[in-house]
Design a protein around this motif. Structure first.
Motif, PDB file in Angstrom:
ATOM      1  N   THR A 152       2.874   1.469   2.771  1.00 42.54           N
ATOM      2  CA  THR A 152       3.234   2.162   1.534  1.00 42.54           C
ATOM      3  C   THR A 152       2.301   1.792   0.386  1.00 42.54           C
ATOM      4  O   THR A 152       1.861   0.648   0.262  1.00 42.54           O
ATOM      5  N   PHE A 153       2.022   2.790  -0.438  1.00 40.38           N
ATOM      6  CA  PHE A 153       1.249   2.611  -1.662  1.00 40.38           C
ATOM      7  C   PHE A 153       2.158   3.001  -2.821  1.00 40.38           C
ATOM      8  O   PHE A 153       2.340   4.184  -3.098  1.00 40.38           O
ATOM      9  N   ASP A 154       2.784   2.028  -3.448  1.00 40.22           N
ATOM     10  CA  ASP A 154       3.757   2.287  -4.505  1.00 40.22           C
ATOM     11  C   ASP A 154       3.321   1.568  -5.769  1.00 40.22           C
ATOM     12  O   ASP A 154       3.452   0.356  -5.897  1.00 40.22           O
ATOM     13  N   LYS A 155       2.799   2.315  -6.723  1.00 38.23           N
ATOM     14  CA  LYS A 155       2.325   1.727  -7.973  1.00 38.23           C
ATOM     15  C   LYS A 155       3.452   1.143  -8.805  1.00 38.23           C
ATOM     16  O   LYS A 155       3.234   0.288  -9.664  1.00 38.23           O
ATOM     17  N   MET A 156       4.676   1.614  -8.566  1.00 35.30           N
ATOM     18  CA  MET A 156       5.814   1.142  -9.346  1.00 35.30           C
ATOM     19  C   MET A 156       6.345  -0.197  -8.832  1.00 35.30           C
ATOM     20  O   MET A 156       7.090  -0.873  -9.525  1.00 35.30           O
ATOM     21  N   ASP A 157       5.983  -0.573  -7.617  1.00 36.56           N
ATOM     22  CA  ASP A 157       6.480  -1.813  -7.019  1.00 36.56           C
ATOM     23  C   ASP A 157       5.311  -2.778  -6.865  1.00 36.56           C
ATOM     24  O   ASP A 157       4.513  -2.660  -5.946  1.00 36.56           O
ATOM     25  N   THR A 158       5.217  -3.725  -7.774  1.00 38.73           N
ATOM     26  CA  THR A 158       4.079  -4.647  -7.781  1.00 38.73           C
ATOM     27  C   THR A 158       4.121  -5.646  -6.635  1.00 38.73           C
ATOM     28  O   THR A 158       3.143  -6.338  -6.380  1.00 38.73           O
ATOM     29  N   ASP A 159       5.261  -5.737  -5.938  1.00 42.19           N
ATOM     30  CA  ASP A 159       5.355  -6.656  -4.801  1.00 42.19           C
ATOM     31  C   ASP A 159       4.721  -6.079  -3.543  1.00 42.19           C
ATOM     32  O   ASP A 159       4.521  -6.791  -2.568  1.00 42.19           O
TER      33      ASP A 159
END
Length: 229
Positions: A152-159
């Motif tokens: 996954t590439f999720d900019k909102m989840d920094t973890d």
């Protein structure tokens, strides 16, 4: 599919299809499901639920979307006692209420953090947040996957760190797939470093296994499917 990659399903639809009764308490924002002799209670936006008075945890909280309560797919297996499999290639969830001995393997409950999916040892909750689902090879045959892996590439989840996820992908594949084939897969994956990068579907094979890698603009993630060759 919510932002952390977890699959959620409409609780009332699934429960009633299985013969359960569903009650909604709008003031307490609590749902009660009665199935056979079992009573299940859960509150919106909380991970904890009770089954016959005993508390359990879901892997993510329930949500309400356009007036419909959605619960994590794991809840259906754990609380409602169904066998659940997720076929990502055909974008289909299979819910089997036949609890005969050969069908007792549900979405696995965490035990020492690991489980075995068609011969691959999988960390169910890796630090990288790599998503790994068991395919349907053992149920429907060779046209179906052994593993369904999502980076996954999720900019909102920094973890979420795609590099760590790539490392976990490599570790999983090296358990069974020829090292040269795995190296070719990893070289191809390395071309995607942002959510906007696309990887056209590409197939990699060794003597025993086939790996298909693809990434589409529509969901930004990388899908990795492992088949028996």
């Amino acid at each position: 599919m919510i932002k952390n990659g977890r699959v959620q399903v409409p609780l009332r639809f699934v429960s009633e299809a299985m013969g359960a009764k569903v009650q909604w308490d709008g003031i307490a924002r609590k749902v009660t499901v009665t199935l056979g002799g079992d009573k299940i209670e859960l509150s919106i936006a909380k991970k904890a639920y009770t089954l016959n008075g005993q508390q359990f945890q879901m892997d993510t909280s329930s949500i309400v979307n356009h007036g419909t309560t959605f619960v994590p797919i794991r809840f259906v297996g754990q609380a409602l006692g169904a066998r659940v499999t997720f076929d990502t290639i055909h974008n289909t969830i299979h819910i089997d209420t036949d609890n005969s001995d050969e069908n007792l393997e549900q979405i696995p409950i965490k035990q020492d953090g690991k489980s075995v999916y068609n011969g691959f040892i999988i960390d169910l909750e890796p630090d990288s947040k790599l998503l790994v689902g068991k395919g349907l090879y053992d149920t429907y045959g060779s046209e179906y996957t052994l593993l369904n892996i999502v980076v996954t590439f999720d900019k909102m989840d920094t973890d979420i760190d795609y590099k760590k996820q790539y490392e976990d992908v490599e570790d999983i594949l090296l358990q069974k797939v020829d090292s040269e084939t795995v190296a070719a897969v990893m070289r191809y994956l390395s071309a995607k470093t942002t959510a906007e990068d696309m990887l056209p579907s590409k197939e990699f094979k060794d003597t025993n296994y086939k790996v298909i890698v693809s990434s589409r603009m529509i969901d930004a993630n990388v899908n990795i499917f492992v088949f028996k060759n």
